[in-house]
Design an enzyme around this catalytic site. Structure first.
Site, PDB file in Angstrom:
ATOM      1  N   GLU A  46     -24.511  28.140  27.032  1.00  8.09           N
ATOM      2  CA  GLU A  46     -23.256  28.875  27.008  1.00  8.09           C
ATOM      3  C   GLU A  46     -22.053  27.935  26.994  1.00  8.09           C
ATOM      4  OE1 GLU A  46     -24.919  32.821  29.319  1.00  8.09           O
ATOM      5  OE2 GLU A  46     -23.498  31.539  30.358  1.00  8.09           O
ATOM      6  N   CYS A  55     -27.821  31.042  21.493  1.00  6.71           N
ATOM      7  CA  CYS A  55     -28.994  31.716  22.034  1.00  6.71           C
ATOM      8  C   CYS A  55     -30.225  30.826  21.939  1.00  6.71           C
ATOM      9  CB  CYS A  55     -29.250  33.008  21.271  1.00  6.71           C
ATOM     10  SG  CYS A  55     -27.948  34.232  21.433  1.00  6.71           S
ATOM     11  N   GLU A  57     -33.223  31.480  20.801  1.00  6.02           N
ATOM     12  CA  GLU A  57     -33.945  31.581  19.542  1.00  6.02           C
ATOM     13  C   GLU A  57     -33.295  30.716  18.462  1.00  6.02           C
ATOM     14  OE1 GLU A  57     -32.864  33.910  21.615  1.00  6.02           O
ATOM     15  OE2 GLU A  57     -33.765  35.854  21.195  1.00  6.02           O
ATOM     16  N   CYS A  89     -30.965  39.112  20.273  1.00  7.69           N
ATOM     17  CA  CYS A  89     -29.720  39.788  19.875  1.00  7.69           C
ATOM     18  C   CYS A  89     -29.715  39.977  18.354  1.00  7.69           C
ATOM     19  CB  CYS A  89     -28.513  38.974  20.344  1.00  7.69           C
ATOM     20  SG  CYS A  89     -28.215  37.461  19.400  1.00  7.69           S
ATOM     21  N   CYS A  92     -29.648  36.696  16.340  1.00  9.68           N
ATOM     22  CA  CYS A  92     -30.949  36.014  16.337  1.00  9.68           C
ATOM     23  C   CYS A  92     -31.957  36.740  15.450  1.00  9.68           C
ATOM     24  CB  CYS A  92     -31.478  35.879  17.761  1.00  9.68           C
ATOM     25  SG  CYS A  92     -30.569  34.651  18.730  1.00  9.68           S
TER      26      CYS A  92
END
Length: 135
Positions: A46, A55, A57, A89, A92
């Site tokens: 983050e 993310c 992935e 998400c 991703c």
């Protein structure tokens, strides 16, 4: 295949401990398996500017590409200690679609509510992904 899928999920669990998620406090790990047998790991990273977060992935896929991976994604295991059935998400899902073997053969491996494997296909979780049509 179930043994391999469990190994992928175990790798995702391990890498989820390396996350940098001070803003969401939602750690996620991913292990991506390519058709040639290579595996790549990623965890979420983050940033104070939330839109710059990466993310797990996409982190794993980026690692694969950085390492010269040319084959297609066969499966991805995704894990968060904060949520069972930790789905990718939308961004991703699109990334997976871009590099997947295909939507019906590429497997998404999650941990179900009873700590067992939940195995879905990319088509099941992302039926109408964007595809570039060169026509």
């Amino acid at each position: 295949m179930e043994k391999i899928y469990q190994e992928l999920l175990n790798e995702a669990k391990k890498i989820s401990k390396n996350t940098y998620s001070p803003y969401s406090n939602f750690p996620v790990g991913a292990c991506v398996l390519y058709e040639n047998g290579n595996k790549y790991l990623g965890c979420n990273v983050e940033n104070a500017s939330y839109g710059l977060a990466l993310c797990a992935e996409r982190n794993a896929i980026s690692s694969a590409i950085s390492n010269g991976e040319k084959s297609k994604i066969k499966a991805v295991a995704i894990y968060s200690p904060k949520q069972k059935r930790c789905m990718p998400c939308g961004a991703c899902r699109q990334w997976l679609s871009e590099f997947a073997l295909n939507g019906h053969d590429t497997k998404i491996i999650l941990e179900d509510d009873d700590d067992k494997l939940l195995i879905l296909t990319l088509d099941e979780i992302f039926p109408f992904g964007f595809k570039f049509d060169e026509k």
